[in-house]
Design a protein around this motif. Structure first.
Motif, short mmCIF file in Angstrom:
data_model
loop_
_atom_site.label_atom_id
_atom_site.label_comp_id
_atom_site.label_asym_id
_atom_site.label_seq_id
_atom_site.Cartn_x
_atom_site.Cartn_y
_atom_site.Cartn_z
N GLU A 115 50.51 42.21 29.31
CA GLU A 115 50.19 42.18 30.73
C GLU A 115 51.47 42.34 31.54
O GLU A 115 52.52 41.78 31.20
N LYS A 165 53.27 41.65 35.17
CA LYS A 165 53.15 40.72 36.29
C LYS A 165 54.34 40.92 37.22
O LYS A 165 55.48 40.99 36.75
N THR A 188 45.37 31.92 31.55
CA THR A 188 44.99 32.54 30.29
C THR A 188 44.71 31.45 29.27
O THR A 188 45.33 30.39 29.30
#
Length: 649
Positions: free
Chosen positions: A596, A598, A617
Motif C-alpha cells: 500500500e 500512503k 488494517t
C-alpha cells in the motif's frame, strides 16, 4: 462485548492522540514559521502577485547594427556599431550604461584583481581590452560624445535625456581589441592543424538592462557571473578571410555571396533531411575550389529578431554539416555543426548535429517551441557556453560528454535566452532550470544515463560544512560549490516539485505557463515562486524558502509503530528530524504480500516535529519505507524504514 472492545480501543487512541497533540502544541508557533512568506512577493502594476507581468509591465528595447572585420594574422576584431535604444520606462534617461566585457582581459580589471592566486576556470589574459573611438550619442537632434569607461562598464551621456514611454536614442562608435586566446572558458581562439578557430562572444558593446526592480543593472563582469541583456533585432556583418567558414546566431541572409553553388545545393538538401548532410566534408577543408572565392575576404551577413545577444564562430578549419529540425507547429529549422578534423568521427562531433536536432525538438515539444531558424554547435576551446541559437562546446568532447554539453547548451535557449532572467545575480534561474530540463531530454534520448534523480549520491555535499546556498551571488560562490548551487541543487528542487511534491500534470501546466508568461521578458525569483503557486494551487513557501534560500537538509524518519488495543489498527509515528518539511510518502508492505502507498501532506509539520497517524488494517505490516523511490536527498537514510522484525520478536 465486541462493541466494548472497540470502544476501549477508541478511547486509547483518543487519549494517545490527545497527549501527542498537547505535546505538539508547544512547538506550533516555531513550525508555522516554516510555512510563512520569506520575501516580499506582493504584486504591483508592473508584476502581478499571480507571477505574471502586470498591466503596466515595461521593458526597454535595444536594436543593433554592427559591421566587424576579423584579422586572423593579428588576432583582432575591429568594428563599427550603432545601437538604437528605445526607452519604454516611465523615467526619462539622461544616460545609458553599456557592457564592455572585453575589458575583463586587462591587468587591472576587477575580474583580474579578484581572481585567486592559484587561478580558476575564469582565468583570462591581461593584454586585451577595448579601444573605443568616434563615439556619438544622439537624442532629439542633439549630439554628445560624453562617456565614462569604468572597468567593464561604459556610461554614455546625452545632451537631452531619452524621453520616457517610447523615446529613442542612438549610440554609435568604432571599436577594436585583441581576441584573447583564453576567454575565461566563454570565448577565445585555438590553433588546430588547418587553421585557427575563433569563438566570438561578448564581442561588441552591449547595452545594460534598465528595469523596474533595480533600475540600471551594472554589476561588473568578473567571470563566474554571466549576463543580463535586453531584447531587440540584430543586423550584423562579419568580414573574414575568404577561406573561413563563418557561422553565427540568426539567419545567413547573403548565401549567394559567400557560398559556392555546390555548398548552397548541399545546404538546401540538409534543410529537408532528417539525416546529417555535409556542406563541407573533412577532405574538402583545404579544397578552395568548392568555396565562393579564392582570395581576399568575404562578408557574411546575419540577421536575428527579438533576441538578447548574438555570437559567431569563424575558421578555415571547419567541417560543416547540418540537418532539418521539425517543430511542433510544422515549422522547420536547421541544426548545424562546425568543427575541425581533430573532432571528426561518429564517436565524436560527427554526431553533434544529431544531438542538436534531438535537443531542440525535445525542448520544443515538452516546453515551448524553439523560436529561431538555426541551431548551431561550434567546436572550440570552450568547455561549454551558450548564446542565442549558437553554442561553443569543447572540440575534445566525445560520446556521452559531447551529448551532455550539447544538450545542456541548447537547453539554455529556453533559460535564459527565451525567459530572460538575470544570470549575473540569479545563476540558478538559468543553470538550474536548464539542468532540470536536460534530465528529461536525456531520458527521452535514451542512449546515455540521466543522473539528476540519484540525489542520495550527493549527500556528502549536502552535509558539507562548506556548502553554500543557492542564492549565493555567483561571483562570490566558492567554485567548488558552484556546480551544486547554480546547477544541481536548483534542478533537484524542480525535480522534487514534479516527481514528489506535486505531480506531472500540475507541475507541467505551471512550468510551461511560466515560460509562456515570461518569454522575452525579465522575471525575478518572486515572479517564479508566485507563478508556480498560483497555477498549481499550492502554498509552496515552505519549500522555496528552505530549498532555494537556505542550507538546511531533509531528514524524515519513522520513529515508532504500535498496535492499538483492538488489534485492528496500528499507530505509525513519523518525525521531521531535518530542517526542511516535506510530504511523507510511504510504502507499506504487509505480511500477506500486499503493498500500500500512503502519503501524508506537508501540513502535518505545521503541528510539530512528530506526527502520528492511524493505519487501519488487521494484517500485520512487514515493513514501512519512506520515499521508496529514494528521490529525496535525505541525509540520514538509516531512519527512513521500519523493518518490522523487532516488533514481532
Amino acid at each position: 462485548m465486541k462493541y466494548t472492545k472497540r470502544y476501549q480501543g477508541g478511547m486509547f487512541l483518543f487519549l494517545f492522540l490527545a497527549f501527542t497533540t498537547a505535546a505538539i502544541g508547544q512547538v506550533v508557533e516555531r513550525n508555522q514559521q516554516e510555512f510563512s512568506e520569506f520575501m516580499d512577493r506582493s504584486g504591483n502594476r508592473y508584476r502581478s502577485a499571480a507571477g505574471i507581468p502586470g498591466p503596466d509591465y515595461w521593458q526597454n528595447r535595444v536594436d543593433y547594427s554592427i559591421k566587424a572585420t576579423l584579422d586572423d594574422q593579428a588576432h583582432t576584431l575591429t568594428g563599427e556599431i550603432t545601437i538604437t535604444y528605445t526607452n519604454n520606462s516611465p523615467d526619462a534617461l539622461p544616460f545609458i550604461w553599456l557592457h564592455l566585457e572585453q575589458n575583463r582581459f586587462t591587468e587591472n580589471s576587477r575580474g583580474t584583481l579578484t581572481t585567486p592566486i592559484e587561478g580558476n576556470r575564469y582565468n583570462g589574459e591581461v593584454d586585451g581590452g577595448y579601444e573605443i573611438s568616434n563615439l556619438e550619442a544622439k537624442t532629439q537632434r542633439t549630439v554628445s560624445s560624453k562617456h565614462i569607461i569604468n572597468d567593464t562598464r561604459m556610461q554614455v551621456w546625452f545632451e537631452k535625456p531619452i524621453k520616457a514611454q517610447g523615446g529613442t536614442a542612438t549610440v554609435s562608435m568604432d571599436f577594436t581589441y585583441k581576441i584573447p586566446e583564453r576567454g575565461m572558458d566563454r570565448m577565445g581562439r585555438i590553433d588546430v592543424e588547418q587553421g585557427t578557430i575563433y569563438a566570438m562572444a561578448q564581442w561588441y558593446p552591449r547595452a545594460a538592462v534598465y528595469d523596474d526592480v533595480e533600475g540600471w543593472n551594472v554589476e561588473p563582469y568578473l567571470g563566474a557571473g554571466e549576463f543580463y541583456l535586453g531584447y531587440g533585432d540584430f543586423d550584423y556583418q562579419i568580414t573574414a578571410p575568404y577561406d573561413h567558414i563563418v557561422v553565427g546566431s540568426g539567419v545567413l541572409v547573403n548565401p549567394n555571396q559567400v557560398l559556392s553553388p555546390l555548398m548552397r545545393e548541399r545546404l538546401a538538401q540538409a534543410r529537408k533531411s532528417d539525416e546529417t548532410v555535409f556542406i563541407v566534408k573533412e577532405e574538402e577543408v583545404d579544397d578552395m575550389s568548392i568555396r565562393a572565392k579564392q582570395s581576399g575576404t568575404l562578408t557574411w551577413h546575419f540577421e536575428m529578431e527579438n533576441t538578447r545577444d548574438v555570437a559567431f564562430g569563424s575558421s578555415k578549419a571547419f567541417i560543416w554539416d547540418a540537418a532539418k529540425i521539425d517543430l511542433p507547429s510544422g515549422e522547420k529549422a536547421l541544426a548545424q555543426s562546425a568543427y575541425p578534423k581533430e573532432s571528426a568521427g561518429y564517436e565524436a562531433w560527427g554526431r553533434s548535429t544529431e544531438y542538436s536536432k534531438h535537443s531542440v525538438e525535445n525542448y520544443s515539444n515538452r516546453w515551448y517551441e524553439y523560436p529561431y531558424k538555426v541551431a548551431t554547435n561550434v567546436a572550440a576551446n570552450v568547455g561549454g557556453m551558450e548564446y542565442p541559437g549558437l553554442n561553443f562546446c569543447s572540440w575534445k568532447s566525445k560520446g556521452e560528454r559531447l551529448w551532455g554539453v550539447t544538450d545542456h547548451e541548447f537547453g539554455h535557449n529556453w533559460f535564459p535566452m527565451i525567459v530572460g532572467s538575470n544570470e549575473r545575480r540569479y545563476a540558478w534561474m538559468d543553470e538550474g532550470f536548464n539542468s532540470f530540463i536536460n534530465y528529461y531530454s536525456t531520458l527521452d534520448y535514451g542512449e546515455y544515463p540521466a543522473s539528476l534523480s540519484k540525489t542520495r549520491n550527493m549527500i556528502g555535499w549536502f552535509q558539507s560544512e562548506t556548502r553554500e546556498g543557492i542564492d549565493t551571488y555567483p561571483d562570490a560562490t566558492n567554485l567548488r560549490n558552484l556546480g551544486m548551487t547554480a546547477y544541481r541543487k536548483p534542478a533537484i528542487g524542480l525535480l522534487l516539485l514534479r516527481e514528489y511534491i506535486l505531480d506531472h500534470e500540475r507541475f507541467d501546466n505551471a512550468f510551461k505557463s511560466y515560460i509562456e508568461a515570461w518569454a522575452y521578458k525579465h522575471p525575478q525569483p518572486a515572479d517564479f515562486f508566485n507563478h508556480m503557486e498560483n497555477v498549481t494551487g499550492e502554498n509552496l513557501s515552505w519549500f522555496f524558502k528552505n530549498w532555494f534560500y537556505g542550507t538546511g537538509n531533509i531528514d524524515l524518519a519513522i520513529s515508532g509503530l504500535r498496535q492499538t488495543p483492538e488489534k485492528d489498527a496500528f499507530i505509525v509515528t513519523v518525525a521531521n528530524k531535518g530542517d526542511i518539511p516535506m510530504p511523507v510518502k510511504m510504502e507499506i508492505t504487509y505480511r500477506d504480500g500486499t503493498v500500500e502507498q500512503k502519503t501524508l501532506p506537508v501540513e502535518i509539520w505545521q503541528r510539530g516535529d512528530t506526527w502520528s497517524f492511524l493505519l487501519e488494517t488487521d494484517v500485520l505490516p512487514q515493513s514501512i519505507e519512506i520515499d521508496p523511490d529514494k528521490l529525496l536527498p535525505d541525509v540520514n537514510p538509516s531512519n527512513d524504514s521500519w523493518p518490522g522484525t523487532s516488533f514481532y520478536d
